[in-house]
Design a protein around this motif. Structure first.
Motif, short mmCIF file in Angstrom:
data_model
loop_
_atom_site.label_atom_id
_atom_site.label_comp_id
_atom_site.label_asym_id
_atom_site.label_seq_id
_atom_site.Cartn_x
_atom_site.Cartn_y
_atom_site.Cartn_z
N ASP A 1 4.31 -92.97 69.58
CA ASP A 1 4.15 -92.25 68.31
C ASP A 1 3.78 -93.17 67.16
OD1 ASP A 1 4.54 -89.81 69.36
OD2 ASP A 1 6.43 -89.37 68.32
N GLU B 1 0.19 -101.15 66.78
CA GLU B 1 1.00 -101.08 68.00
C GLU B 1 2.10 -102.13 68.00
OE1 GLU B 1 0.57 -98.90 71.36
OE2 GLU B 1 0.70 -98.08 69.35
N PHE C 1 0.99 -94.54 66.33
CA PHE C 1 -0.25 -94.16 65.66
C PHE C 1 -0.07 -92.87 64.87
CE2 PHE C 1 -4.85 -92.85 65.80
CZ PHE C 1 -5.30 -93.86 64.98
N HIS C 2 0.67 -91.91 65.45
CA HIS C 2 0.99 -90.70 64.70
C HIS C 2 1.65 -91.05 63.38
CE1 HIS C 2 -0.11 -87.25 67.08
NE2 HIS C 2 0.39 -87.80 68.18
N PHE C 3 2.61 -91.96 63.47
CA PHE C 3 3.33 -92.35 62.25
C PHE C 3 2.39 -92.90 61.19
CE2 PHE C 3 5.09 -95.72 59.70
CZ PHE C 3 6.11 -95.05 59.05
N LEU D 1 -1.56 -83.37 56.34
CA LEU D 1 -1.30 -83.77 57.73
C LEU D 1 -2.28 -83.13 58.70
CD1 LEU D 1 2.61 -83.61 57.64
CD2 LEU D 1 1.21 -85.67 57.90
N ILE E 1 -0.84 -92.45 60.87
CA ILE E 1 -1.72 -91.41 60.37
C ILE E 1 -0.99 -90.48 59.40
CG2 ILE E 1 -3.21 -89.48 61.03
CD1 ILE E 1 -4.17 -92.23 61.91
N ASN E 2 0.26 -90.17 59.71
CA ASN E 2 1.04 -89.34 58.79
C ASN E 2 1.14 -90.00 57.42
OD1 ASN E 2 1.46 -87.60 60.90
ND2 ASN E 2 3.52 -88.33 61.36
N LEU F 1 -12.51 -102.92 60.80
CA LEU F 1 -11.49 -101.91 61.02
C LEU F 1 -10.63 -102.20 62.24
CD1 LEU F 1 -13.47 -98.63 60.30
CD2 LEU F 1 -11.90 -99.87 58.82
N SER G 1 -6.07 -102.32 64.26
CA SER G 1 -5.60 -101.60 65.45
C SER G 1 -4.42 -102.28 66.13
CB SER G 1 -6.76 -101.46 66.43
OG SER G 1 -6.33 -100.90 67.63
N VAL H 1 -10.01 -97.33 64.89
CA VAL H 1 -8.74 -98.04 64.76
C VAL H 1 -7.75 -97.65 65.85
CG1 VAL H 1 -6.82 -98.45 63.16
CG2 VAL H 1 -9.11 -98.11 62.27
N ALA I 1 11.96 -87.94 58.70
CA ALA I 1 11.30 -87.44 59.91
C ALA I 1 11.49 -88.40 61.08
CB ALA I 1 9.82 -87.24 59.65
N TYR I 2 11.64 -89.68 60.81
CA TYR I 2 11.72 -90.66 61.90
C TYR I 2 13.13 -91.21 62.07
CZ TYR I 2 6.73 -90.37 62.48
OH TYR I 2 5.48 -89.91 62.74
N ILE J 1 -0.73 -92.35 56.04
CA ILE J 1 -2.01 -92.42 55.34
C ILE J 1 -2.44 -91.04 54.85
CG2 ILE J 1 -4.44 -93.04 55.57
CD1 ILE J 1 -3.67 -95.06 57.69
N SER J 2 -2.28 -90.03 55.71
CA SER J 2 -2.68 -88.67 55.33
C SER J 2 -1.95 -88.23 54.07
CB SER J 2 -2.38 -87.68 56.46
OG SER J 2 -3.06 -88.04 57.63
N LEU J 3 -0.63 -88.41 54.07
CA LEU J 3 0.17 -87.93 52.95
C LEU J 3 -0.15 -88.67 51.66
CD1 LEU J 3 3.60 -87.54 54.81
CD2 LEU J 3 2.19 -85.69 53.87
N PHE K 1 -6.56 -84.32 57.00
CA PHE K 1 -7.02 -85.71 56.86
C PHE K 1 -7.45 -86.36 58.18
CE2 PHE K 1 -6.54 -90.31 56.51
CZ PHE K 1 -7.34 -90.57 55.42
#
Lengths: 197, 197
Positions: B144, B131, B146-148, A155, B150-151, B123, B127, A169, B195-196, B153-155, A158
């Motif tokens: 949130d 949203e 985008f945060h979601f 988290l 990214i989380n 890419l 985008s 994006v 988390a959500y 994809i990161s994980l 990345f």
DNA sequence: GTCTATATCATGATAGAC
DNA sequence: GTCTATCATGATATAGAC
């Protein structure tokens, strides 16, 4: 702080390798950027690989030095440890945003001369700390210590290494990508603390 | 399926570039691996960069094609969408484990000829979907979305691209790293859903 | 379309003067 | 320690025969 010739070479090589990777950098470039004569590069280092190795070892240390210290602490509770580790990663990533991508990319290419380097040993030191320190917190399920660590690192790291792709994006264009990265700090803390509660 | 000469070149170039990066691969290697004559490479492609660009465009498509499809769906609820997206990432990563590191690493190096490529356009399509589709779920706070993403994809992605480093650090040596990656699938689903919520 | 031959230049590395 | 000169090789790319 006046740098010796060897330090000048390593410093120039560091920034070049980090930007373009091992095979993307030439000895001539290192010579030009460091201000040192081409012949001198081979006086201090027997080969391009030797320069790279010098850079790589110092870079690995930068990546892990702060984190190891926090993992070792026993005077703080779980939530505090999460906070401090995220802070440590953010401090490292803010100073050296390109460093993890460089390390991972080169590490995936290095096959032949992995065994020649002490890289794995430097990394292995972190292994024990994970089990010993995270394993004893009740909030982490049996055997989930490593998952937890990977979640935290994923988290944090990345979004930095994927910046070139993600900033294209990203939907909210009014907010800069570095502001977004900063806003993630508390977001990550919340997610991890809630997930393990 | 008999490949034409052009396809043979692209296929060989793909596997070589993915392994060693743009500057780590020579035209001779592509010639040898594809079985095509060196002169032929320049008959079909005007330069090494042109071959690379052909490979890169197809690789970007592989990375995003499955995920876009799921983001576009409106017939499923939030939890299901999380599950399907994780499945899609795992499917892609299992088939092409080196692909994201390759893309991100090259993308961070490419400065000059970024504008020449259609990469950003490919890419940017993702985008809007983010949203529009994630924003309307009540479980995700305002802004949130985008945060979601990214989380998630990161994980999913980071443990794959950091494998060379993490498999050395991994404490439980009886379990293979690929087993660990597989076990993360349900782990990630749990974390995100909790988390959500 | 496919191949050989070759032009042109840049590469990492070495030898040896100072 | 520092520099110049140079070697041997390998790189991308082109020209032109078949």
């Amino acid at each position: 702080m006046a740098l010796g010739s060897q330090e000048k070479i390593l410093e120039a090589a560091h920034s070049l390798f980090e930007e373009k990777g091992f095979s993307g950098v030439t000895m001539r470039e290192i010579s030009d950027k460091s201000g040192m004569n081409k012949g001198l590069l081979h006086y201090y280092f027997k080969s391009k690989q030797a320069i790279f190795l010098g850079v790589f070892k110092s870079v690995i240390r930068i990546m892990f030095v702060n984190i190891s210290g926090i993992l070792e602490r026993t005077d703080i509770d779980f939530d505090t440890k999460i906070e401090l580790m995220i802070d440590a990663y953010y401090s490292m990533l803010t100073k050296h945003p390109k460093l993890p991508l460089f390390v991972l990319s080169e590490l995936s290419k290095i096959k032949e001369f992995t065994s020649n380097t002490e890289i794995p040993n430097t990394l292995k030191d972190a292994s024990k700390l994970i089990e010993e320190n995270l394993g004893k917190y009740k909030k982490v399920n049996e055997g989930d210590g490593f998952h937890f660590l990977i979640n935290l690192i994923s988290l944090c790291v990345f979004p930095f290494i994927a910046q070139p792709m993600l900033q294209v994006v990203k939907p909210n264009k009014e907010e800069s990508y570095s502001d977004f990265l900063a806003s993630r700090k508390s977001h990550i803390k919340n997610i991890l603390i809630h997930a393990y509660k």
